[in-house]
Design a protein around this motif. Structure first.
Motif, mmCIF file in Angstrom:
data_model
loop_
_atom_site.group_PDB
_atom_site.id
_atom_site.type_symbol
_atom_site.label_atom_id
_atom_site.label_comp_id
_atom_site.label_asym_id
_atom_site.label_seq_id
_atom_site.Cartn_x
_atom_site.Cartn_y
_atom_site.Cartn_z
ATOM 1 N N THR A 92 2.552 8.388 1.939
ATOM 2 C CA THR A 92 2.401 6.816 2.627
ATOM 3 C C THR A 92 3.429 6.019 2.545
ATOM 4 O OG1 THR A 92 -0.039 7.407 1.913
ATOM 5 C CG2 THR A 92 0.492 5.148 2.380
ATOM 6 N N ALA A 93 4.209 6.016 1.057
ATOM 7 C CA ALA A 93 5.214 5.128 0.909
ATOM 8 C C ALA A 93 6.471 5.649 1.753
ATOM 9 C CB ALA A 93 5.738 5.223 -0.285
ATOM 10 N N VAL A 94 6.697 6.755 2.194
ATOM 11 C CA VAL A 94 7.565 7.290 2.776
ATOM 12 C C VAL A 94 7.383 6.641 4.257
ATOM 13 C CG1 VAL A 94 8.885 9.449 4.019
ATOM 14 C CG2 VAL A 94 8.299 9.408 1.546
ATOM 15 N N GLN A 95 6.099 6.847 4.940
ATOM 16 C CA GLN A 95 6.008 6.565 6.230
ATOM 17 C C GLN A 95 5.973 4.905 6.302
ATOM 18 O OE1 GLN A 95 2.157 7.748 8.276
ATOM 19 N NE2 GLN A 95 2.220 5.797 8.950
ATOM 20 N N ILE A 96 5.549 4.163 5.256
ATOM 21 C CA ILE A 96 5.814 2.826 5.430
ATOM 22 C C ILE A 96 7.049 2.475 5.357
ATOM 23 C CG2 ILE A 96 5.290 0.614 3.960
ATOM 24 C CD1 ILE A 96 2.381 1.816 3.374
ATOM 25 N N GLY A 97 7.988 3.152 4.725
ATOM 26 C CA GLY A 97 9.392 2.729 4.531
ATOM 27 C C GLY A 97 10.184 3.172 5.770
#
Lengths: 265, 452
Positions: B211-216
């Motif tokens: 999730t963090a990777v996608q948001i980034g």
């Protein structure tokens, strides 16, 4: 005809890779010379397709180095990789055409994104490529309306759209009838001879390999077991190579023992 | 052969003299109830005790003596024969002579026979299956024998075969080919709370990281990349806005109208008790703009477009189209994800404005028709009751809901595993996750606006 001289276009060194805990490639190395048709072969599940995905940065290796045109791509940032990939075309096993676009739109897609040609020019280029692969009459069909062989040819037209320096093929002949397969092989040879494109072909179709391969790298269980020309490999006495080229079954020494345990006589 | 079949094994003892009980002797099989059928009984088909039980309850069907099988289910030209068993002692062991056909249809009989013998304490003895009379064996028969051998071996009983015909032996040869490569059977799984908690934690950690990777990546493509020569793709965004926003207008309007009517009728009844019917305008106006308009809109868009995004991207993952885009130098984040996320983020507030307006009109219809409030009075009262904050907080929430819907749809689509079924699961999951996160975000926002 064997590949040209000069620095390798693709150079893989000690590539180690896996999914989760399972290692798929254990230190694979290979070098592909310019304008060479380099076949990567091996039995199903030996890591051929995984290797190909590494060459275009779709997978991140555990360790090792991959150089395209002399540039290291392991750890390269996405924008630089995307730029490098415009010099490479890739043909996926199932074609991987965009289902929501017609054949023509699929072929024009990379041209629209990466060139500043006018729409009319783009369409002309795309139609040329489609004619080359023999799909000139099918440009307005959707991928789902094509047969398997036609899909692969359309995907080849798309891969060639930007006149790449390298084309990678994942099993171009798998699941095709012998005539269509021969047609694809001829297309691969014609394109290489006309445009001098370097090619890496993942395949396990012996007939096709004999027709197109300049050099061969053979993988088994994620490691290179042999490298050389088709003639060299066919002469090899190594049982692993010989069993592949002569189509013999692997030995099963445990079978007699298991039968002996079960049967008294 | 079929009429002369004999049944000589009995529970409780082995009868070498062979008083012989014809099989099947009717419904009451001697000693079947006293045996321990579950000991070996799971043998056929492997792992499916339910089916075996069914077969054992219906001997008339499963072991029909002659003629075609009534349903044709197992009918086979080779196997339309009975299985005969004859047990006698030999030295320190027991010999079961098999005759006829050992196949899908008849092998449960052998399975039960072997379990009965095991229960009778064949321990330490040698069991020999004499296959001389056997004309046919299939994979089910082989499985019953191999499974029984493994189970008996654990209790110290050896099971061997002998005198198989060439053809029967070939079936065993085929079944045992390359058996060393078989995965060992998984040990029985017991409920393991620590392990389960650990796995869940690892899964959660993986999801949090993804999730963090996608948001980034999305934030980079939205906020940084445009200044580095990679503009946001507005044409695609507009196209998505048409699909997600314009096309949803009729259904959102209809639902908003009904919601306004419901809210009007519910509050009219309550307010009339206090003679405060005019306040229906306040109630409907505030409830709609602050809360219900954005919420209902978001739920409709989650069900309609969040699921569509998950299904579309999930299918593209399965067919390697996403990989193909990457190899063409087209980054899916920029090319596919950002236009969709941007479109949901813009579409939900825009639709919420329409929903608010129509819901207030619905409330007005109740007020005018049912409560006799003048349309002008209702309108004035609504304008008076609402402050800008009500509308703005509602729309800010709506934008956040839209952001959630787009991101969840893309996330679920990208994490599809396992073909068409996986796409279906991702689609469902995207709706469930979106609505859950929308409600959570709503609670957080309401708390912030309430306390701050």
């Amino acid at each position: 005809m064997s590949g040209g001289n000069g620095a390798p276009v693709i150079e893989v060194k000690d590539l180690v890779s896996g999914y989760g805990d399972r290692l798929v490639l254990h230190g694979v190395s290979l070098a592909v010379a310019p304008a060479e048709i380099h076949v990567v072969l091996g039995p199903s599940g030996c890591g051929k397709s995984t290797l190909l995905k590494h060459l275009v940065g779709l997978l991140e290796p555990t360790s090792g180095s991959i150089r395209l045109f002399g540039d290291e791509i392991v750890g390269l940032d996405e924008d630089a990789l995307a730029h490098l990939l415009t010099r490479i075309g890739m043909l996926f096993q199932g074609g991987a055409l965009i289902q929501s676009m017609t054949v023509l739109e699929n072929v024009t897609l990379p041209l629209r994104e990466h060139t500043s040609l006018t729409p009319a020019e783009i369409e002309r280029v795309a139609r040329m490529k489609l004619a080359t692969v023999g799909l000139g009459a099918y440009q307005s069909l959707f991928p789902a309306e094509l047969s398997g062989g036609m899909r692969k040819r359309a995907a080849l037209a798309r891969a060639l759209a930007l006149d790449p320096e390298v084309v990678l093929y994942d099993e171009p002949n798998a699941g095709l009838d012998p005539v269509t397969a021969a047609g694809i092989d001829q297309l691969i040879l014609d394109v290489r001879d006309a445009l001098g494109i370097t090619m890496v072909v993942v395949s396990h179709e012996l007939i096709s390999i004999r027709r197109i391969a300049d050099r061969i790298t053979m993988l088994q269980d994620g490691a290179v077991v042999a490298a050389g020309t088709a003639a060299e490999l066919e002469r090899s006495q190594d049982p692993r190579i010989a069993s592949f080229f002569r189509g013999t079954l692997p030995q099963d020494p445990g079978r007699e023992r298991r039968l002996g345990e079960l049967f008294l006589d | 052969m079929s009429s002369g079949s004999t049944w000589r094994a009995r529970s409780g003892r082995v009868d070498p003299g062979g008083t012989g009980v014809a099989w099947p002797p009717g419904s009451g099989l001697p000693g079947r109830a006293s045996g321990v059928p579950w000991l070996l009984g799971g043998a056929w088909p492997p792992g499916s005790r339910g089916l075996r039980k069914w077969v054992s309850l219906c001997p008339g069907i499963a072991f029909r003596r002659s003629g075609q099988h009534p349903t044709g289910l197992f009918s086979h030209p080779m196997t339309d024969q009975e299985l005969t068993l004859e047990t006698h002692a030999e030295g320190d062991g027991l010999v079961i002579e098999l005759g006829g056909s050992l196949d899908t249809r008849t092998s449960p009989l052998l399975s039960r026979e072997l379990s009965t013998l095991a229960a009778d304490g064949a321990r330490g003895h040698r069991l020999i299956l004499d296959l001389a009379g056997l004309s046919y064996v299939d994979s089910a028969g082989v499985a019953v024998i191999l499974d029984a051998r493994d189970r008996l071996a654990r209790e110290g009983t050896e099971l061997h075969l002998r005198r198989a015909s060439e053809r029967v032996r070939k079936v065993f040869t085929l079944a045992l080919a390359r058996a060393d490569e078989l995965q060992p059977e998984a040990p029985a799984q017991f409920w393991d709370p620590v392990g389960a908690a650990g796995e869940a934690a690892l899964r959660l950690q993986g999801q949090a990281r993804d999730t963090a990777v996608q948001i980034g990546e999305v934030a980079h493509a939205l906020l940084v990349a445009p200044f580095r020569g990679y503009p946001i793709r507005f044409a695609d965004t507009v196209q998505q806005l048409a699909l997600i926003g314009v096309n949803a207008t009729p259904i959102v309007s209809l639902i908003a109208l009904l919601m306004g009517l419901i809210l009007g009728m519910q509050s009219a009844h309550q307010l009339r008790q206090f003679g405060a019917t005019l306040f229906i305008a306040d109630l409907v106006g505030v409830a709609t703009t602050r809360e219900l308009g954005p919420l209902i809109t978001a739920i409709v868009v989650a069900g309609r477009s969040g699921s569509a995004i998950a299904a579309e991207i999930g299918t593209m993952v399965v067919t390697e189209e996403i990989d193909a885009l990457r190899t063409m130098g087209l980054q899916p984040t920029r090319y596919l994800f950002v236009p969709r996320i941007l479109a949901t983020t813009l579409a939900v507030p825009l639709l919420a404005v329409i929903a608010n307006t129509i819901a207030i009109l619905g409330g007005m219809m109740i007020g005018v028709v049912h409560l006799g409030i003048g349309a002008q009075t209702y309108f004035d009262r609504s304008v008076q009751a609402l402050v800008m904050d009500d509308v703005v907080t509602g729309l800010v929430k709506a934008a956040v809901f839209g952001l959630i819907i787009g991101n969840v749809g893309v996330f679920e689509g990208c994490h599809v595993r396992g073909g068409a079924e996986g796409v279906g699961r991702a689609t469902t999951q995207s709706v469930v996750s979106s609505i859950f996160l929308i409600i959570v975000a709503d609670a957080v926002f309401t708390a912030i606006f309430y306390f701050v």
